[in-house]
Design a protein around this motif. Structure first.
Motif: not given
Ligand code: GLY
Length: 424
Positions: A212, A214, A226, A269, A285, A287, A289-292
């Protein structure tokens, strides 16, 4: 099979897109979903945090599997509630979701089970934290203990910055209750990697690595967000390091959770830093990831529904995954001002362009009014492209980005820079 996806961002748009490709899935619902997700699924107007309403909807509509996108419902106990009602749901129970819900608890777990992480101190009042900051080495990282939508982390180079970050969290309550407790962590030097795995508590299915970006600005400058973009695979990471990440972090964490008496089922994650002393966990995390996820799902060959179902049924040992060998780059198009205040409601042009078969555009914060798309959030769009290698994927992703425009659109122009440097 009927599937319910909880959430409304670009990650959930990608999850819906991938789940719909399963021959086993007959219908996808999304709660609350978005105008873009409505093109692929039936959206129901229930917030991701309205746990009882979601359970009632799942029961009344005979949903076969609920997939949770964001962390808030997991930390609030949605999985426990669904399980009590005998509803199938993918995601960890509340006690296991504390890995993300409390950064301080996650550090305790790591320390109890010898999982490598940076040194830290935890404070629940500002004054002792500020006293400590007067004499510590810089930079330091100030982190809100609870959930802060990826914005609760501040890297501080000076005492003044660190004092301001502590005051922002603990005195000005920028993150609400999430900032009542604050961690002061050692700043770890190195390269940050997003390591995802799907687990049923016994079998672990590592997903492809992603990286990512960040910081809001090119060259990893500016405030933490994020996530402004990802790519996968990482040409600079060799098989030995991958094996080490899996063995020393992912497997150790799943075992640690079993020993804690809270088996972890779902997506684990780990945000990891590759330091000179080896990989260390920055944070967990619970769940995708966003945007992973946007990058990972672009490369996943296989049936996401089957994989998640197998995890819920504790039958992951029967599942294998295959990855598209090509590279993917995801570029996030954000509203000017994000991660701070930003304006919404700008017309988005170019979404009807022909992007080609290797490009997908997932919507994070958009709204459709009279057939026209408008911005409606901080991270507006995730533009993803597959290419023969990282350079090709970047070229295609940025060519797609060129076709899209909205006022004050902001994006990083250097997604994948570490991979390009490492690959040379
Ligand atoms: N991209 C980091 C997250 O989803 O926490």
């Amino acid at each position: 099979m009927k599937v319910l996806v909880i959430g409304s961002g670009a990650r959930e748009h990608a999850l819906v897109w991938k789940l719909r490709q399963s021959p086993k899935v007959t219908k996808v619902f999304a709660a609350p979903g978005s105008d873009a997700i409505a093109g692929l699924a039936e959206c129901v107007n229930i917030k991701a945090t309205a746990l009882n309403e979601l359970a009632t909807f799942a029961r009344d509509n005979k949903i076969d599997l609920t997939v949770v996108g964001p962390e808030d419902p997991l930390v609030a106990g949605i999985t426990d509630l669904f399980q009590r009602k005998h509803l199938r749901i993918y995601g960890p129970v509340q006690k296991a979701a504390r890995l993300e819900g409390s950064k301080a608890w996650a550090k305790e777990v790591m320390s109890r089970h010898g999982i490598q992480t940076g040194g830290h101190k935890t404070y629940d009042t500002p004054q002792p934290a500020i006293e400590y900051l007067k004499n510590c080495d810089y930079p330091v990282v100030i982190k809100a203990d609870g959930l802060a939508a990826g914005k609760g982390v501040t890297v501080c180079k000076t005492f003044e910055q660190a004092e301001a970050a502590v005051n922002e969290a603990m005195v000005k309550n920028r993150f609400g209750d999430a900032g009542r407790k604050v961690l002061i962590e050692d700043f770890l030097q190195g390269e940050e990697i997003s390591v995802h795995a799907i687990t049923d508590g016994h079998t672990i299915l590592p997903l492809c690595l992603a990286q990512d970006h960040k910081a809001a600005l090119d060259g990893d400058q500016g405030e933490n967000t994020g996530g402004m973009g990802t790519y996968s695979p990482l040409p600079q990471i060799n098989d030995d390091v991958m094996a080490q990440l899996e063995r020393d972090i992912i497997v150790q964490t799943v075992h640690a959770m079993n020993r804690e008496g809270v088996p972890f089922v779902g997506t684990l994650f780990a945000g990891c830093m590759l330091t000179r002393q080896g990989p260390k966990v920055l944070e967990y995390n619970v769940r995708f990831g966003d945007p992973e996820t946007q990058s990972i799902l672009m490369r996943l060959r296989g049936d996401l529904f089957e994989i998640l179902s197998a995890a819920v049924d504790r039958k992951l040992e029967n599942v294998t995954v295959d990855w598209d060998p090509r590279s993917v780059v995801t570029v996030v198009l954000a509203s000017g001002g994000y991660p701070r205040d930003f304006e919404k409601g700008y017309k988005i042009k170019g979404l009807d362009s022909s992007f080609g078969p290797d490009v997908q555009v997932f919507h994070g914060g958009t709204k459709k009014v009279d057939g026209q798309w408008y911005t409606n959030g901080g991270r507006v769009l995730s533009v993803c492209a597959l290419g023969s290698d990282l350079e090709d994927a970047r070229r295609k992703a940025y060519a797609a980005v060129e076709k899209i425009h909205f006022d004050k659109m902001h994006f990083r122009k250097d997604i994948g820079w570490r991979g390009l440097k490492g690959a040379k």
